[in-house]
Design a protein around this motif. Structure first.
Motif, short mmCIF file in Angstrom:
data_model
loop_
_atom_site.label_atom_id
_atom_site.label_comp_id
_atom_site.label_asym_id
_atom_site.label_seq_id
_atom_site.Cartn_x
_atom_site.Cartn_y
_atom_site.Cartn_z
N GLU A 130 0.85 -1.19 0.00
CA GLU A 130 0.00 0.00 0.00
C GLU A 130 0.88 1.24 0.00
O GLU A 130 2.03 1.20 0.42
CB GLU A 130 -0.89 0.01 1.24
N LYS A 175 -3.80 1.96 -7.22
CA LYS A 175 -3.47 2.31 -5.83
C LYS A 175 -2.85 3.69 -5.74
O LYS A 175 -3.13 4.44 -4.80
CB LYS A 175 -2.55 1.25 -5.23
N LYS A 228 -5.56 6.29 -6.28
CA LYS A 228 -6.43 6.30 -5.10
C LYS A 228 -5.79 7.10 -3.95
O LYS A 228 -6.48 7.79 -3.21
CB LYS A 228 -6.70 4.86 -4.66
#
Length: 119
Positions: free
Chosen positions: A72, A91, A94
């Motif tokens: 992450e 990711k 986001k």
């Protein structure tokens, strides 16, 4: 340090037109060390996961290789690379990160001031 002539010889072996253009732009802007890394063997290019990027303190990062989606990302960063996996793109978007190709970073910041190069 590789000379411009040797970098030119290495370019002849490359089949990816975007990579060739990126190397030529780096060479033209006198970023010979970057051009050397880009013109080297593809097998030696870095594949880096998001969790590794998350551990870096720098906010402007260039990866000579591909960014993969494992892990992450918690902070907004500006990242440029030769390639991104679809999962990594999702990711990063986001998290609000700025995603660019290396060519775009060179054109925007010709001296690469404040850019951490990972190779």
């Amino acid at each position: 340090m590789l000379s411009k002539t040797l970098i030119k010889k290495r370019i002849r072996r490359k089949t990816n037109p975007e990579l060739v253009e990126t190397i030529q732009i780096a060479k033209k802007k006198n970023l010979l060390e970057l051009a050397k890394k880009l013109s080297g063997p593809t097998k030696k290019q870095k594949m880096i996961n998001l969790n590794e990027l998350n551990n870096l303190k720098e906010k402007n990062i260039m990866v000579i290789g591909k960014v993969l989606g494992a892990g992450e990302i918690n902070e907004k960063i500006s990242i440029s690379a030769l390639g991104f996996s679809e999962q990594a793109k999702e990711k990063l978007k986001k998290a609000g990160c700025e995603i660019k190709r290396i060519k775009q970073e060179i054109e925007k910041n010709p001296e690469l001031k404040g850019v951490k190069i990972i190779s």
